[in-house]
Write an enzyme that holds these catalytic residues in place. Structure first.
Site, short mmCIF file in Angstrom:
data_model
loop_
_atom_site.label_atom_id
_atom_site.label_comp_id
_atom_site.label_asym_id
_atom_site.label_seq_id
_atom_site.Cartn_x
_atom_site.Cartn_y
_atom_site.Cartn_z
N HIS A 157 0.82 -1.22 0.00
CA HIS A 157 0.00 0.00 0.00
C HIS A 157 0.85 1.26 0.00
O HIS A 157 0.36 2.33 -0.34
CB HIS A 157 -0.95 -0.01 1.21
CG HIS A 157 -2.05 -1.04 1.07
ND1 HIS A 157 -3.33 -0.72 0.70
CD2 HIS A 157 -2.03 -2.38 1.22
CE1 HIS A 157 -4.06 -1.82 0.64
NE2 HIS A 157 -3.29 -2.85 0.95
N ASP A 365 3.36 9.45 -0.88
CA ASP A 365 2.17 8.69 -0.49
C ASP A 365 1.95 7.57 -1.49
O ASP A 365 2.09 7.78 -2.70
CB ASP A 365 0.94 9.62 -0.50
CG ASP A 365 -0.07 9.28 0.58
OD1 ASP A 365 -0.09 8.13 1.03
OD2 ASP A 365 -0.84 10.18 0.97
P1 ADQ Z 1 -3.25 5.89 4.68
O1 ADQ Z 1 -1.87 6.42 4.86
O2 ADQ Z 1 -4.04 5.67 5.91
O3 ADQ Z 1 -3.25 4.53 3.84
P2 ADQ Z 1 -5.18 7.41 2.83
O4 ADQ Z 1 -5.23 6.67 1.56
O5 ADQ Z 1 -5.04 8.87 2.64
O6 ADQ Z 1 -3.95 7.01 3.72
O7 ADQ Z 1 -6.49 7.19 3.74
C1 ADQ Z 1 -7.08 5.98 3.96
C2 ADQ Z 1 -8.48 6.17 4.58
O8 ADQ Z 1 -8.39 6.77 5.87
C3 ADQ Z 1 -9.41 7.04 3.77
O9 ADQ Z 1 -10.62 6.34 3.61
C4 ADQ Z 1 -9.62 8.29 4.61
O10 ADQ Z 1 -10.91 8.84 4.52
C5 ADQ Z 1 -9.37 7.80 6.01
N1 ADQ Z 1 -8.86 8.90 6.85
C6 ADQ Z 1 -7.67 9.53 6.74
N2 ADQ Z 1 -7.57 10.51 7.67
C7 ADQ Z 1 -8.72 10.52 8.36
C8 ADQ Z 1 -9.22 11.31 9.45
N3 ADQ Z 1 -8.52 12.31 9.97
N4 ADQ Z 1 -10.47 11.03 9.91
C9 ADQ Z 1 -11.19 10.04 9.37
N5 ADQ Z 1 -10.77 9.26 8.35
C10 ADQ Z 1 -9.54 9.48 7.85
C11 ADQ Z 1 -2.31 3.70 3.15
C12 ADQ Z 1 -1.29 4.41 2.26
C13 ADQ Z 1 -1.99 5.26 1.22
C14 ADQ Z 1 -2.96 4.38 0.41
C15 ADQ Z 1 -3.86 3.57 1.33
C16 ADQ Z 1 -4.67 2.54 0.54
O11 ADQ Z 1 -0.42 5.22 3.06
O12 ADQ Z 1 -1.04 5.85 0.36
O13 ADQ Z 1 -3.76 5.22 -0.40
O14 ADQ Z 1 -3.10 2.86 2.29
O15 ADQ Z 1 -3.82 1.73 -0.23
#
Ligand code: ADQ
Length: 459
Positions: A157, A365
């Site tokens: 991821h 990211d």
């Molecule tokens: P994350 O680093 O967690 O995931 P991201 O893809 O931005 O990053 O978010 C994942 C989920 O978390 C989204 O559904 C988002 O809405 C939720 N989220 C983030 N911040 C939040 C907050 N403050 N409150 C509520 N919900 C929140 C990892 C990788 C990413 C990749 C994903 C999926 O780091 O690059 O996109 O996995 O592969």
């Protein structure tokens, strides 16, 4: 149909909306095949009680959720130490934050072996196994050592860094060798795939058969980019729900004379949060017409708080938002609302829809699903504008966003000014093609493509 077995560090009940789009999408695939989801329970056992790590199983519809506990020591060394103290920073190009001295590779291997030993007891010969993320890179090798011959796929991821950055990890060769125990390696972007190909050709003298098939360490593996998406329809439905509608109406009333900018992230140094706040400060400096009007709502969900880089970041952000509010704020206008909490998933679409601009400006990211969620939540007749870092994996697909270098405050401030003043027709046109893209490449397409490729025996 073959049974699907998903393995990830944490397991979520796919029937719960709070689990998020990924869990829902994997849940669909698991339900279709009566599958199994295996991972850590989130619970710690006390080693002094001599408790063996027990396997627990529960049913969620026709999916089996199987979990094991970890000791505090194993958790700290495998999860905090090696996964999040070494692999996460290096994979996000932050060698300066990698704790090579304390990141304990032995515990990382031991926990992966423990996962393999428990999982192996549950496997059937014709299962298809899909392992997720950097915590579990050596899991296939451990399963193979126990005699498992099933098709095993891996999806990373995070980004995969360039070969020179990867080579800074003392155990880089062992990690890459472990990857060759899989049949299929899924990466987020073509850039990541390029890094993989460059590494294995140069460091492991891999032979590349067709485009995506590599032979090294006595094994052949297929590596491909599978950019992850969201469940667009699920997110639109969430936007029609009561919580999202109430959030939207409240925001619209409360900020009727304002322009909202939104950032939603996990509190992580890869997300570029201090740089984003400084760019917003620059906007207020350079374009004074936004004073008294522009409000940045930054929701930052705390994560991994026991890793020190994360608590430093929290303090930096609190200091910065206080400084901006102190410098520019008025009795009736505070420019930054910094919220150090997670936001309920059901409310997110309302917050996104009430915002004129989303600032999705990570320094690095894997994909970034917030960018895609923001687009899905917009009113197509009057959509907001997405400002997206060129260093998010999503930038390879979402080229109709305003792409920026998040390190360059001037450029981000300029793009924000442009977004706030973008004519309706241009906003509509950009939004329409972004929406078409995230619909085409949604999370269901992602998992189907991955699993079809994994199941086809052509490697
Ligand atoms: P994350 O680093 O967690 O995931 P991201 O893809 O931005 O990053 O978010 C994942 C989920 O978390 C989204 O559904 C988002 O809405 C939720 N989220 C983030 N911040 C939040 C907050 N403050 N409150 C509520 N919900 C929140 C990892 C990788 C990413 C990749 C994903 C999926 O780091 O690059 O996109 O996995 O592969």
């Amino acid at each position: 149909m073959k049974r699907l077995v998903v393995v990830s560090n944490r397991v979520a009940d796919p029937r719960k909306a709070a689990a998020g789009g990924l869990a829902v999408a994997l849940g669909d695939a698991l339900s279709d095949s009566g599958g199994l989801w295996f991972g850590w329970s989130g619970q710690m056992i006390e080693p002094e009680r001599g408790t063996e790590s027990r396997l627990q199983q529960q049913r969620a519809g026709n999916v089996t959720l199987a979990t094991i506990d970890l000791t505090q020591a194993d958790h700290d060394a495998y999860y905090l130490g090696y996964s999040n103290g070494v692999l996460w920073p290096v994979f996000h190009n932050r060698l300066d934050l990698a704790d090579f001295d304390h990141g304990d590779i032995n515990s990382y291997r031991r926990v992966n072996r423990l996962f393999a030993q428990h999982l192996a007891t549950l496997l059937r010969p014709d299962d298809v196994i899909w392992i997720h993320d950097y915590h579990l890179i050596p899991l296939a090798a451990e399963l193979r050592a126990l005699g498992c011959e099933q098709r095993i796929g891996f999806f990373l991821h995070t980004p995969l860094p360039s070969a020179v950055v990867m080579a800074a990890i003392p155990q880089h060769e062992w990690l890459m060798r472990s990857l060759f125990a899989y049949d299929l390696i899924g990466l987020q972007t073509q850039t990541d795939l390029g890094h993989f190909a460059h590494y294995v050709r140069n460091e492991a003298r891999a032979e590349q058969r067709e485009n995506d098939v590599f032979t090294a360490f006595g094994r052949t593996v297929r590596a491909q980019a599978f950019p992850i998406g969201i469940d667009v329809d699920e997110f639109i439905r969430l936007g029609e729900g009561r919580e999202a509608q109430t959030t939207y109406a409240n925001m619209r009333d409360q900020f009727a004379s304002k322009r909202l900018l939104v950032g939603v992230d996990r509190l992580d140094y890869s997300k570029g949060l201090p740089q984003r706040l400084r760019a917003f400060q620059r906007l207020l400096h350079d374009y004074p017409e936004n004073r008294g009007r522009a409000v940045l709502i930054q929701v930052a969900a705390p994560s991994r708080e026991s890793v020190s880089a994360y608590s430093d970041l929290r303090h930096e952000l609190e200091g910065l938002s206080g400084a901006i509010n102190g410098e520019f704020g008025e009795l009736d206008w505070m420019p930054v609302r910094y919220i150090n909490r997670s936001m309920a998933r059901k409310r997110l679409p309302g917050l996104y829809r009430a915002s004129s601009v989303a600032l999705v400006t990570p320094l690095c990211d894997g994909m970034n699903l917030v960018a895609k969620e923001f687009v899905a939540a917009q009113d197509p007749a009057n959509p907001g504008v997405l400002i997206l870092s060129r260093f998010a994996g999503a930038a390879e697909q979402m080229t109709e966003a305003l792409l920026v270098n998040p390190h360059d405050q001037l450029v981000v401030a300029e793009a924000t000014q442009r977004a706030l003043n973008m004519p309706l027709a241009e906003r509509q046109a950009r939004h329409a093609s972004l929406l078409e893209g995230i619909r085409r490449d949604d999370v269901h397409a992602w998992r189907k493509q991955f699993l079809q490729t994994l199941e086809s025996k052509d490697v």
